[in-house]
Scaffold this motif. Structure first.
Motif, PDB file in Angstrom:
ATOM      1  N   PHE A   1      12.463   2.318   0.546  1.00  0.00           N
ATOM      2  CA  PHE A   1      12.178   1.391   1.645  1.00  0.00           C
ATOM      3  C   PHE A   1      13.468   1.098   2.390  1.00  0.00           C
ATOM      4  O   PHE A   1      14.464   0.693   1.793  1.00  0.00           O
ATOM      5  CB  PHE A   1      11.530   0.107   1.106  1.00  0.00           C
ATOM      6  CG  PHE A   1      10.203   0.371   0.471  1.00  0.00           C
ATOM      7  CD1 PHE A   1       9.064   0.485   1.263  1.00  0.00           C
ATOM      8  CD2 PHE A   1      10.078   0.544  -0.895  1.00  0.00           C
ATOM      9  CE1 PHE A   1       7.826   0.755   0.686  1.00  0.00           C
ATOM     10  CE2 PHE A   1       8.857   0.818  -1.479  1.00  0.00           C
ATOM     11  CZ  PHE A   1       7.721   0.926  -0.688  1.00  0.00           C
ATOM     12  N   ASP A   2      13.426   1.314   3.688  1.00  0.00           N
ATOM     13  CA  ASP A   2      14.593   1.169   4.546  1.00  0.00           C
ATOM     14  C   ASP A   2      14.379   0.026   5.531  1.00  0.00           C
ATOM     15  O   ASP A   2      13.412   0.038   6.293  1.00  0.00           O
ATOM     16  CB  ASP A   2      14.833   2.482   5.309  1.00  0.00           C
ATOM     17  CG  ASP A   2      16.021   2.381   6.234  1.00  0.00           C
ATOM     18  OD1 ASP A   2      17.152   2.506   5.745  1.00  0.00           O
ATOM     19  OD2 ASP A   2      15.827   2.166   7.446  1.00  0.00           O
TER      20      ASP A   2
ATOM     21  N   MET B   1      10.297  -9.805   3.730  1.00  0.00           N
ATOM     22  CA  MET B   1       8.992  -9.240   3.397  1.00  0.00           C
ATOM     23  C   MET B   1       9.133  -8.150   2.331  1.00  0.00           C
ATOM     24  O   MET B   1       8.380  -8.117   1.356  1.00  0.00           O
ATOM     25  CB  MET B   1       8.324  -8.657   4.644  1.00  0.00           C
ATOM     26  CG  MET B   1       7.001  -7.993   4.349  1.00  0.00           C
ATOM     27  SD  MET B   1       6.392  -7.004   5.719  1.00  0.00           S
ATOM     28  CE  MET B   1       7.688  -5.824   5.937  1.00  0.00           C
ATOM     29  N   VAL B   2      10.121  -7.283   2.495  1.00  0.00           N
ATOM     30  CA  VAL B   2      10.342  -6.220   1.506  1.00  0.00           C
ATOM     31  C   VAL B   2      10.698  -6.840   0.156  1.00  0.00           C
ATOM     32  O   VAL B   2      10.124  -6.482  -0.876  1.00  0.00           O
ATOM     33  CB  VAL B   2      11.440  -5.246   1.971  1.00  0.00           C
ATOM     34  CG1 VAL B   2      11.840  -4.290   0.849  1.00  0.00           C
ATOM     35  CG2 VAL B   2      10.977  -4.455   3.199  1.00  0.00           C
TER      36      VAL B   2
ATOM     37  N   GLN C   1       0.830  -1.208   0.000  1.00  0.00           N
ATOM     38  CA  GLN C   1       0.000   0.000   0.000  1.00  0.00           C
ATOM     39  C   GLN C   1       0.863   1.256   0.000  1.00  0.00           C
ATOM     40  O   GLN C   1       0.509   2.260  -0.630  1.00  0.00           O
ATOM     41  CB  GLN C   1      -0.962  -0.004   1.190  1.00  0.00           C
ATOM     42  CG  GLN C   1      -2.114  -0.964   1.030  1.00  0.00           C
ATOM     43  CD  GLN C   1      -2.914  -0.686  -0.230  1.00  0.00           C
ATOM     44  OE1 GLN C   1      -3.333   0.429  -0.527  1.00  0.00           O
ATOM     45  NE2 GLN C   1      -3.119  -1.742  -1.024  1.00  0.00           N
ATOM     46  N   SER C   2       1.988   1.209   0.687  1.00  0.00           N
ATOM     47  CA  SER C   2       2.899   2.355   0.674  1.00  0.00           C
ATOM     48  C   SER C   2       3.403   2.618  -0.736  1.00  0.00           C
ATOM     49  O   SER C   2       3.450   3.763  -1.190  1.00  0.00           O
ATOM     50  CB  SER C   2       4.076   2.104   1.621  1.00  0.00           C
ATOM     51  OG  SER C   2       3.617   1.974   2.941  1.00  0.00           O
ATOM     52  N   TYR C   3       3.768   1.551  -1.434  1.00  0.00           N
ATOM     53  CA  TYR C   3       4.214   1.702  -2.815  1.00  0.00           C
ATOM     54  C   TYR C   3       3.095   2.284  -3.678  1.00  0.00           C
ATOM     55  O   TYR C   3       3.309   3.219  -4.449  1.00  0.00           O
ATOM     56  CB  TYR C   3       4.691   0.363  -3.393  1.00  0.00           C
ATOM     57  CG  TYR C   3       5.075   0.482  -4.835  1.00  0.00           C
ATOM     58  CD1 TYR C   3       6.304   1.042  -5.189  1.00  0.00           C
ATOM     59  CD2 TYR C   3       4.213   0.090  -5.847  1.00  0.00           C
ATOM     60  CE1 TYR C   3       6.646   1.193  -6.518  1.00  0.00           C
ATOM     61  CE2 TYR C   3       4.554   0.237  -7.177  1.00  0.00           C
ATOM     62  CZ  TYR C   3       5.771   0.795  -7.510  1.00  0.00           C
ATOM     63  OH  TYR C   3       6.098   0.957  -8.838  1.00  0.00           O
TER      64      TYR C   3
ATOM     65  N   VAL D   1      12.097   1.507  -7.258  1.00  0.00           N
ATOM     66  CA  VAL D   1      12.249   1.793  -5.827  1.00  0.00           C
ATOM     67  C   VAL D   1      13.718   1.856  -5.438  1.00  0.00           C
ATOM     68  O   VAL D   1      14.583   1.287  -6.103  1.00  0.00           O
ATOM     69  CB  VAL D   1      11.539   0.743  -4.940  1.00  0.00           C
ATOM     70  CG1 VAL D   1      10.035   0.740  -5.201  1.00  0.00           C
ATOM     71  CG2 VAL D   1      12.128  -0.639  -5.110  1.00  0.00           C
ATOM     72  N   ALA D   2      13.971   2.556  -4.346  1.00  0.00           N
ATOM     73  CA  ALA D   2      15.292   2.578  -3.721  1.00  0.00           C
ATOM     74  C   ALA D   2      15.191   1.742  -2.451  1.00  0.00           C
ATOM     75  O   ALA D   2      14.312   1.968  -1.619  1.00  0.00           O
ATOM     76  CB  ALA D   2      15.703   4.004  -3.387  1.00  0.00           C
TER      77      ALA D   2
END
Length: 186
Positions: free
Chosen positions: A23-24, A37-38, A14-16, A51-52
């Motif tokens: 994403f850290d 998970m990431v 959802q963040s994406y 994405v980074a």
């Protein structure tokens, strides 16, 4: 998005979908499950090129000599585990996690590991997450020009807790780093 406390892939997804592109995570978060998970989510969404991903290698979960040459092998081993969990061949930012002092962030075996990983194309940017005298470490980072990214704990609510009771010291170090433009000059 700092993913440290997220344990549901739907949060990352959802963040994406809402526009988050950084994403850290870290090798140590949730015993590796956070990176997994990431990685699984980014792979499922097919968005690795959009994405980074930043991750951190932590070496201090047990008492150990951080300055022995063999620490480099442990650092590299953990990084390879991170790549496998993240399901990628590289990370955008790799941090040495929780450096407590200038000497630690300038540890020759760690610096050698970063140089090797960057040369191999497995790391785009090298970073340090600070867990000590942040102003001193940031000033050293700016002078050395080795590091690309500083992960600084900075929160207005912290007041005098910043930089050993002197929030102005950290603010000055941050302003100097920004004015210096050291990351863009390398």
């Amino acid at each position: 998005m700092g993913v440290m406390n997220a344990s549901a892939a739907a949060v990352v997804e959802q963040s994406y979908k809402r526009g988050i592109r950084h994403f850290d995570t870290a090798w140590f978060y949730q015993r590796g499950m956070n990176e997994s998970m990431v990685g699984e989510t980014v792979e499922r969404l097919g968005c690795r090129d959009k994405v980074a991903i930043g991750t951190k290698i932590f070496l201090k979960e047990v008492e150990r000599d951080l300055y022995t040459p063999s620490i480099k092998a442990l650092f590299l081993e953990r990084f390879e585990q991170s790549l496998q969990r993240l399901r990628t061949s590289y990370v955008d930012i790799l941090y040495y996690h929780a450096a407590g002092e200038v000497r630690e962030m300038n540890n020759p075996p760690i610096l050698e590991a970063f140089e090797e990983l960057k040369k191999a194309g497995k790391v785009r940017f090298s970073g340090v997450s600070f867990h000590g005298d942040q102003a001193a470490m940031l000033d050293d980072m700016r002078r050395s020009r080795f590091w690309d990214v500083a992960l600084v704990l900075f929160n207005a609510a912290m007041g005098n807790e910043i930089s050993g009771g002197n929030p102005a010291r950290l603010t000055t170090a941050l302003e100097s780093a920004a004015a210096d433009g050291s990351a863009s000059s390398r």
